[in-house]
Motif scaffolding. Structure first.
Motif, PDB file in Angstrom:
ATOM      1  N   ALA A  96       0.856  -1.197   0.000  1.00  0.00           N
ATOM      2  CA  ALA A  96       0.000   0.000   0.000  1.00  0.00           C
ATOM      3  C   ALA A  96       0.894   1.250   0.000  1.00  0.00           C
ATOM      4  O   ALA A  96       0.642   2.218  -0.725  1.00  0.00           O
ATOM      5  CB  ALA A  96      -0.907   0.001   1.219  1.00  0.00           C
ATOM      6  N   PHE A  97       1.958   1.198   0.811  1.00  0.00           N
ATOM      7  CA  PHE A  97       2.878   2.337   0.855  1.00  0.00           C
ATOM      8  C   PHE A  97       3.520   2.526  -0.520  1.00  0.00           C
ATOM      9  O   PHE A  97       3.634   3.649  -1.017  1.00  0.00           O
ATOM     10  CB  PHE A  97       3.944   2.074   1.928  1.00  0.00           C
ATOM     11  N   ASP A  98       3.886   1.407  -1.125  1.00  0.00           N
ATOM     12  CA  ASP A  98       4.526   1.495  -2.442  1.00  0.00           C
ATOM     13  C   ASP A  98       3.589   2.182  -3.439  1.00  0.00           C
ATOM     14  O   ASP A  98       4.012   3.050  -4.211  1.00  0.00           O
ATOM     15  CB  ASP A  98       4.888   0.084  -2.933  1.00  0.00           C
ATOM     16  N   ARG A  99       2.293   1.825  -3.384  1.00  0.00           N
ATOM     17  CA  ARG A  99       1.333   2.429  -4.322  1.00  0.00           C
ATOM     18  C   ARG A  99       1.212   3.935  -4.084  1.00  0.00           C
ATOM     19  O   ARG A  99       1.170   4.725  -5.017  1.00  0.00           O
ATOM     20  CB  ARG A  99      -0.041   1.763  -4.157  1.00  0.00           C
ATOM     21  N   LEU A 100       1.153   4.312  -2.816  1.00  0.00           N
ATOM     22  CA  LEU A 100       1.046   5.745  -2.504  1.00  0.00           C
ATOM     23  C   LEU A 100       2.288   6.493  -3.007  1.00  0.00           C
ATOM     24  O   LEU A 100       2.183   7.553  -3.632  1.00  0.00           O
ATOM     25  CB  LEU A 100       0.904   5.929  -0.995  1.00  0.00           C
ATOM     26  N   VAL A 101       3.440   5.894  -2.775  1.00  0.00           N
ATOM     27  CA  VAL A 101       4.698   6.534  -3.189  1.00  0.00           C
ATOM     28  C   VAL A 101       4.741   6.685  -4.706  1.00  0.00           C
ATOM     29  O   VAL A 101       5.040   7.763  -5.239  1.00  0.00           O
ATOM     30  CB  VAL A 101       5.908   5.708  -2.677  1.00  0.00           C
ATOM     31  N   ARG A 102       4.406   5.609  -5.409  1.00  0.00           N
ATOM     32  CA  ARG A 102       4.465   5.665  -6.889  1.00  0.00           C
ATOM     33  C   ARG A 102       3.535   6.746  -7.421  1.00  0.00           C
ATOM     34  O   ARG A 102       3.885   7.492  -8.328  1.00  0.00           O
ATOM     35  CB  ARG A 102       4.074   4.322  -7.520  1.00  0.00           C
TER      36      ARG A 102
END
Ligand SMILES: Nc1ncnc2c1ncn2[C@@H]1O[C@H](COP(=O)(O)OS(=O)(=O)O)[C@@H](OP(=O)(O)O)[C@H]1O
Length: 412
Positions: free
Chosen positions: A261-267
């Motif tokens: 989820a963090f990765d998606r927000l960052v991207r």
């Protein structure tokens, strides 16, 4: 289709309540309610009594004297505020203001903070505050019933300049003054807001500033988990974003939020802002998910503070250094004491501090109880923060234990 019960069959008896359930309702709940009530009542009583005791008659600069005064009062001075005669231009950090006498003939005196912990959010500021608020010479802002609380006065204000003009409201956040005791403001959101430095500098030019800085990559992940803990992260069609709404078109993510989820927000953030200058990104990032990443551009955020305050009035503590051991934390607190002009205090011998340390270790906001971030997310963030970390290291003239944080010299 309705089903009829066959005649002669008895309805099953209602499930019996367990005796322990009844005991919980009849004994434990009222006892708990009574205990909470007692704590609240005792706090209120203590607060009122403290207010009544805060009678201060000596060494108060009266209104006529203030009119003849040029410049600002020195820290520790008490200005009488009969008929709101105190002018903002006479105030400074550590200056106290005494209200007109109340119906008991008692005056209430409160002091502007001498120190402000301005950030960065999720960089161990609470840990430092837990020690400072137990220092016998320090008090912080308090809530209605006298518990220590982040003031957030200027960052919560829609217009920080208007908040500065209404400084009497700010003063009311602090407990009635006791001789020799200073106050401090802990508000980790101040650092991000570029309007706050000038407001604080014009109200309290000699204010000392403390900033805790954490590797921005880890800080951002901790920030997302903070938002997840508070139920403010949602997901829809694979996108992850911060939202307080409860609309059914998206799903609320609960703590701990998955590294994916963090990765998606960052991207998503990187794609949306990739062409933006980092300081412009930090300046325009207001609240919400949009500030999870730009809060790590410390150099940009510190620039307006250095424009308004002398270098010697800002102390930067590096999270990774001061959380490495309890001794390192106590050494950092000792640096803050010297910086703020406080007597050294032996926290190791205080039973109260020992209790606070044990409690803090159990707090849900402690302990990084979430899975490590994905290596790819870390790499993307390390790259994002490389130039800002290098710039910060040069600005602070010190080496930072983060990617690209080398370069600087030893602290000045
Ligand atoms: N002594 C020690 N050792 C290890 N980690 C520590 C320590 N003190 C604070 N922390 C971590 O700091 C994070 C909370 O920072 P803040 O208190 O500044 O948060 S807040 O802005 O006030 O919400 C939070 O980080 P995360 O757990 O990663 O979320 C705390 O666990």
């Amino acid at each position: 289709m309705m089903l009829r019960r066959a005649s002669g069959t008895k309805a099953p008896p209602p499930p019996e309540r367990l005796p322990s359930q009844d005991k919980y309702k009849t004994r434990v709940l009222p006892l708990l309610a009574a205990a909470v009530g007692c704590i609240v009542a005792a706090s209120l009583l203590l607060r009122t009594t403290a207010t009544a005791w805060a009678v201060q008659t000596d060494d108060v600069v009266t209104c006529p004297e203030q009119r003849r005064m040029s410049g600002r009062a020195v820290p520790g001075t008490t200005l009488a505020d009969d008929g709101h005669c105190v002018q903002a231009s006479s105030l400074d950090a550590g200056v106290c203001v005494e209200d007109a006498a109340d119906w008991r003939g008692a005056h209430r005196r409160r002091c502007l903070p001498s120190l402000a912990v301005i950030g960065a959010m999720k960089s161990g500021t609470t840990n430092i505050m837990l020690y400072l608020q137990n220092h016998p010479q320090l008090r912080t802002s308090e809530d209605m019933i006298g518990w220590p609380q982040e003031s957030r006065y200027f960052s919560a204000a829609h217009d920080p300049e208007a908040a500065g003009r209404n400084w009497r409201f700010y003063l009311r956040k602090y407990p009635p003054a006791t001789d020799g005791v200073l106050t401090f403001d802990k508000s980790p959101n101040y650092l991000l807001n570029p309007k706050i430095p000038s407001v604080l500098a014009s109200l309290m030019p000699s204010l000392k500033l403390l900033v805790c800085l954490r590797n921005p990559t880890s800080r951002a992940y901790s920030h997302l988990q903070h938002e997840c803990r508070n139920g403010r992260v949602r997901q829809a069609e694979g996108a992850v974003f911060r939202s307080k709404s409860n609309d059914e078109s998206s799903e609320r993510l609960s703590f701990p939020c998955a590294p994916e989820a963090f990765d998606r927000l960052v991207r998503a953030q990187l794609a949306a802002k990739k062409d933006l200058d980092k300081c412009a990104w930090a300046r325009g990032s207001g609240s919400g998910d949009s500030n999870v990443l730009p809060r790590g551009f410390y150099d940009c955020q510190l620039a307006p503070w250095f424009d308004r305050f002398p270098r010697s009035q800002l102390l930067a503590l590096v999270f990774e250094d001061f959380v490495s051991s309890r001794e390192a934390t106590l050494e950092a607190v000792a640096r803050v004491e010297r910086f703020a002009g406080l007597e050294p205090f032996d926290y190791g011998r205080s039973a109260r501090v020992a209790a606070v340390e044990r409690l803090y270790a159990l707090m849900p906001s402690r302990g990084g109880r979430y899975a490590p971030m994905l290596a790819a997310t870390r790499a993307a963030l390390d790259e994002l923060y490389c130039a800002p970390n290098r710039a910060l290291s040069a600005t602070l003239r010190r080496r930072l234990p983060w990617p690209c944080g080398g370069g600087g010299e030893r602290p000045v």
